[in-house]
Enzyme design. Structure first.
Site, PDB file in Angstrom:
ATOM      1  N   ASP A 154       0.918  -1.048   0.018  1.00 53.35           N
ATOM      2  CA  ASP A 154      -0.225   0.002  -0.105  1.00 53.35           C
ATOM      3  C   ASP A 154       0.909   1.095   0.225  1.00 53.35           C
ATOM      4  O   ASP A 154       1.411   1.611   0.876  1.00 53.35           O
ATOM      5  CB  ASP A 154      -0.850  -0.001   1.295  1.00 53.35           C
ATOM      6  CG  ASP A 154      -1.790  -1.112   1.454  1.00 53.35           C
ATOM      7  OD1 ASP A 154      -1.202  -2.394   1.248  1.00 53.35           O
ATOM      8  OD2 ASP A 154      -3.064  -0.942   1.804  1.00 53.35           O
ATOM      9  N   GLU A 184      -4.378   1.776  -2.880  1.00 54.42           N
ATOM     10  CA  GLU A 184      -5.549   2.001  -2.398  1.00 54.42           C
ATOM     11  C   GLU A 184      -5.449   3.525  -1.508  1.00 54.42           C
ATOM     12  O   GLU A 184      -6.420   3.758  -1.153  1.00 54.42           O
ATOM     13  CB  GLU A 184      -6.361   1.077  -1.589  1.00 54.42           C
ATOM     14  CG  GLU A 184      -5.438   0.441  -0.524  1.00 54.42           C
ATOM     15  CD  GLU A 184      -6.316   0.051   0.751  1.00 54.42           C
ATOM     16  OE1 GLU A 184      -7.523  -0.250   0.430  1.00 54.42           O
ATOM     17  OE2 GLU A 184      -5.752  -0.405   1.812  1.00 54.42           O
ATOM     18  N   ASN A 185      -4.163   3.715  -0.940  1.00 49.40           N
ATOM     19  CA  ASN A 185      -3.944   4.759  -0.160  1.00 49.40           C
ATOM     20  C   ASN A 185      -3.029   5.987  -0.438  1.00 49.40           C
ATOM     21  O   ASN A 185      -2.578   6.755  -0.079  1.00 49.40           O
ATOM     22  CB  ASN A 185      -3.385   4.307   1.185  1.00 49.40           C
ATOM     23  CG  ASN A 185      -4.088   3.237   1.905  1.00 49.40           C
ATOM     24  OD1 ASN A 185      -3.342   2.164   1.849  1.00 49.40           O
ATOM     25  ND2 ASN A 185      -5.229   3.446   2.514  1.00 49.40           N
ATOM     26  N   HIS A 236     -10.186   0.679   0.122  1.00 48.42           N
ATOM     27  CA  HIS A 236     -10.246   2.340   0.035  1.00 48.42           C
ATOM     28  C   HIS A 236     -10.217   2.522  -1.480  1.00 48.42           C
ATOM     29  O   HIS A 236     -10.062   3.680  -1.836  1.00 48.42           O
ATOM     30  CB  HIS A 236      -8.828   2.757   0.348  1.00 48.42           C
ATOM     31  CG  HIS A 236      -8.993   2.859   2.123  1.00 48.42           C
ATOM     32  ND1 HIS A 236      -9.755   3.766   2.622  1.00 48.42           N
ATOM     33  CD2 HIS A 236      -8.242   2.203   3.132  1.00 48.42           C
ATOM     34  CE1 HIS A 236      -9.571   3.781   3.884  1.00 48.42           C
ATOM     35  NE2 HIS A 236      -8.576   2.566   4.273  1.00 48.42           N
ATOM     36  N   HIS A 262      -6.069  -8.880  -0.235  1.00 50.32           N
ATOM     37  CA  HIS A 262      -6.096  -7.702   0.610  1.00 50.32           C
ATOM     38  C   HIS A 262      -6.971  -7.726   2.077  1.00 50.32           C
ATOM     39  O   HIS A 262      -8.143  -7.734   1.927  1.00 50.32           O
ATOM     40  CB  HIS A 262      -6.714  -6.422  -0.171  1.00 50.32           C
ATOM     41  CG  HIS A 262      -6.551  -5.125   0.149  1.00 50.32           C
ATOM     42  ND1 HIS A 262      -5.370  -4.441   0.104  1.00 50.32           N
ATOM     43  CD2 HIS A 262      -7.376  -4.585   1.272  1.00 50.32           C
ATOM     44  CE1 HIS A 262      -5.661  -3.133   0.861  1.00 50.32           C
ATOM     45  NE2 HIS A 262      -6.699  -3.302   1.425  1.00 50.32           N
ATOM     46  N   HIS A 287      -2.675  -4.441   2.830  1.00 52.89           N
ATOM     47  CA  HIS A 287      -3.924  -3.726   3.808  1.00 52.89           C
ATOM     48  C   HIS A 287      -3.282  -3.437   5.232  1.00 52.89           C
ATOM     49  O   HIS A 287      -3.883  -2.496   5.770  1.00 52.89           O
ATOM     50  CB  HIS A 287      -5.215  -4.623   3.961  1.00 52.89           C
ATOM     51  CG  HIS A 287      -6.156  -4.004   4.804  1.00 52.89           C
ATOM     52  ND1 HIS A 287      -6.960  -2.930   4.399  1.00 52.89           N
ATOM     53  CD2 HIS A 287      -6.527  -4.318   5.937  1.00 52.89           C
ATOM     54  CE1 HIS A 287      -7.705  -2.702   5.635  1.00 52.89           C
ATOM     55  NE2 HIS A 287      -7.481  -3.606   6.379  1.00 52.89           N
ATOM     56  N   HIS A 294      -0.336  -2.855   6.279  1.00 59.21           N
ATOM     57  CA  HIS A 294       0.518  -1.647   6.496  1.00 59.21           C
ATOM     58  C   HIS A 294       1.662  -2.012   7.151  1.00 59.21           C
ATOM     59  O   HIS A 294       2.730  -1.242   7.619  1.00 59.21           O
ATOM     60  CB  HIS A 294       0.171  -0.309   6.724  1.00 59.21           C
ATOM     61  CG  HIS A 294      -0.888   0.287   5.981  1.00 59.21           C
ATOM     62  ND1 HIS A 294      -1.424   1.371   5.835  1.00 59.21           N
ATOM     63  CD2 HIS A 294      -1.798  -0.333   4.874  1.00 59.21           C
ATOM     64  CE1 HIS A 294      -2.278   1.781   4.903  1.00 59.21           C
ATOM     65  NE2 HIS A 294      -2.366   0.695   4.348  1.00 59.21           N
TER      66      HIS A 294
HETATM   67 FE   LIG Z   1      -4.197   0.096   2.880  1.00 54.04          FE
HETATM   68 FE   LIG Z   2      -6.787  -1.663   2.854  1.00 54.42          FE
END
Ligand SMILES: [Fe+2]
Ligand SMILES: [Fe+2]
Length: 279
Positions: free
Chosen positions: A8, A39-40, A68, A153, A178, A180
Site C-alpha cells: 500500500d 488504495e492509499n 479504500h 487484501h 492492507h 501496512h
Molecule cells: Fe491500505
Molecule cells: Fe486496505
C-alpha cells in the site's frame, strides 16, 4: 520472470519514493513486471487517474486496490477506462472496473494479476475463495499465462494464509496487503507458490500505519472522534516482495523481501544488484 509487488502506497511520501527509486530498482533487480497496491495513494484515501498516470510513467505496470478503492469518487468513472487499475474482484456484480486482468511483459510473457478482498474484520463482500477459484479454474499456469500474482487484501493473517494455501500450485505468487506492516513469513509453499502474508506499506513508518501518529494515538487514548487522519510526511520505506519464477512451470524459485529508505531495517532481495552480477 522477476516480479516485484509493493504494498500500500501511502500518500505523497510513498508516491515520491516510488517515483525516485523505481527506474533504478527495475534495472538493478532485472524486473520484468511491477505491481503496486494504490488504495492509499491519494493522501491515504483512494487513488485518482492522475496518480495512476504518474505511477505508470515511473515504471509501474499494474495497480491493485482494496477497501479504500472508492475513497476518491472520481475513480468510479475513471476505472473502466484503465485496464491497468484493478479493484477487488469480489465486489458485487455491476461494480465498475475489473478484479483481474492479463498483461504482457516486454518479452511478451502473460502475467495475470488478481486482487481479492478478505472478509474477517472488514466489510463483508462476496466469497473471496469462490472468486479466486473461478479465475484459477479458467486460467492455468503455462497453458493460459506465464505468471499469476494474487494480491490478497485483508486484516486477518489466518484468512490470508488460507488464500495462499488455497492457491498453492496454481499461482506463482500470493502476497498480502492492507495491514501496512510487513510480515517475515515469505516462503515458497509446498506446491510452488511464493507467499507472504503482508508486503507492508510504502510510506512513513514514524506514524500509525502511515497516518500522523498524534491524532491516531489520541483516538485510542480518549475514545473521542478527534481530528481527521492525515498522511504522515516523513521519508517512506518502500516495502515489497520480490519473486523469481521458473519460465518452464510458472512456479516460484525465489522469494525475498525488499525494504529500502526511511525508518525500517533495510532488506535487499538479491545478494548483489543484477548489474553487479553481470560484471
Ligand atoms: Fe491500505
Ligand atoms: Fe486496505
Amino acid at each position: 520472470m522477476r516480479v516485484l509487488f509493493l504494498g500500500d502506497v501511502l500518500g505523497r511520501s510513498g508516491r515520491e519514493a516510488i517515483y525516485q527509486r523505481m527506474p533504478k530498482l527495475r534495472a538493478e533487480l532485472g524486473l520484468d513486471f511491477v505491481v503496486v497496491n494504490g488504495e492509499n495513494a491519494a493522501g491515504g484515501f483512494g487513488i485518482t487517474g492522475k496518480l495512476c498516470a504518474e505511477f505508470y510513467a515511473a515504471g509501474v505496470d499494474c495497480i491493485t486496490g482494496g477497501n479504500h478503492s472508492w475513497d476518491q469518487r472520481e475513480v468510479m468513472q475513471y476505472i473502466p477506462t484503465d485496464p491497468k487499475l484493478l479493484r477487488p474482484i469480489n465486489f458485487p456484480p455491476g461494480t465498475p472496473g475489473a478484479g483481474f486482468n492479463v498483461y504482457r511483459d516486454a518479452k511478451g510473457r502473460r502475467i495475470l494479476v488478481l486482487n481479492v478482498l478478505c472478509r474477517l474484520f472488514m466489510d463483508a463482500l462476496d466469497d473471496p475463495f469462490a472468486a479466486v477459484a473461478e479465475v484459477l479454474d479458467a486460467h492455468k499456469l503455462k497453458r493460459d499465462c506465464d505468471f499469476i500474482l494474487i494480491d490478497v487484501h485483508g486484516e486477518a493473517t489466518s484468512e490470508k494464509q488460507s488464500v495462499g494455501h488455497f492457491a498453492d500450485g496454481r499461482a506463482s505468487m500470493v502476497v498480502g496487503s492492507h495491514s501496512h506492516v510487513p510480515t517475515a513469513d515469505g516462503w515458497i509453499l509446498p506446491g510452488g507458490t511464493a507467499y507472504q502474508t503482508d508486503a507492508g506499506m510504502c510510506g512513513d513508518y514514524d506514524s500509525i500505519i502511515g497516518m500522523k501518529k498524534e491524532s491516531a494515538m489520541q483516538r485510542f487514548i480518549t475514545k473521542l472522534p478527534g481530528e481527521r487522519f492525515t498522511a504522515s510526511e516523513g521519508e517512506a520505506t518502500l516495502c515489497g516482495v520480490f519473486v523469481e519464477s521458473d519460465d518452464a512451470t510458472g512456479l516460484a524459485t525465489h522469494i525475498a523481501p525488499l525494504r529500502i529508505g526511511g525508518r525500517l531495517a533495510q532488506a535487499w532481495p538479491l545478494s548483489r544488484p543484477i548489474a553487479a552480477v553481470a560484471e
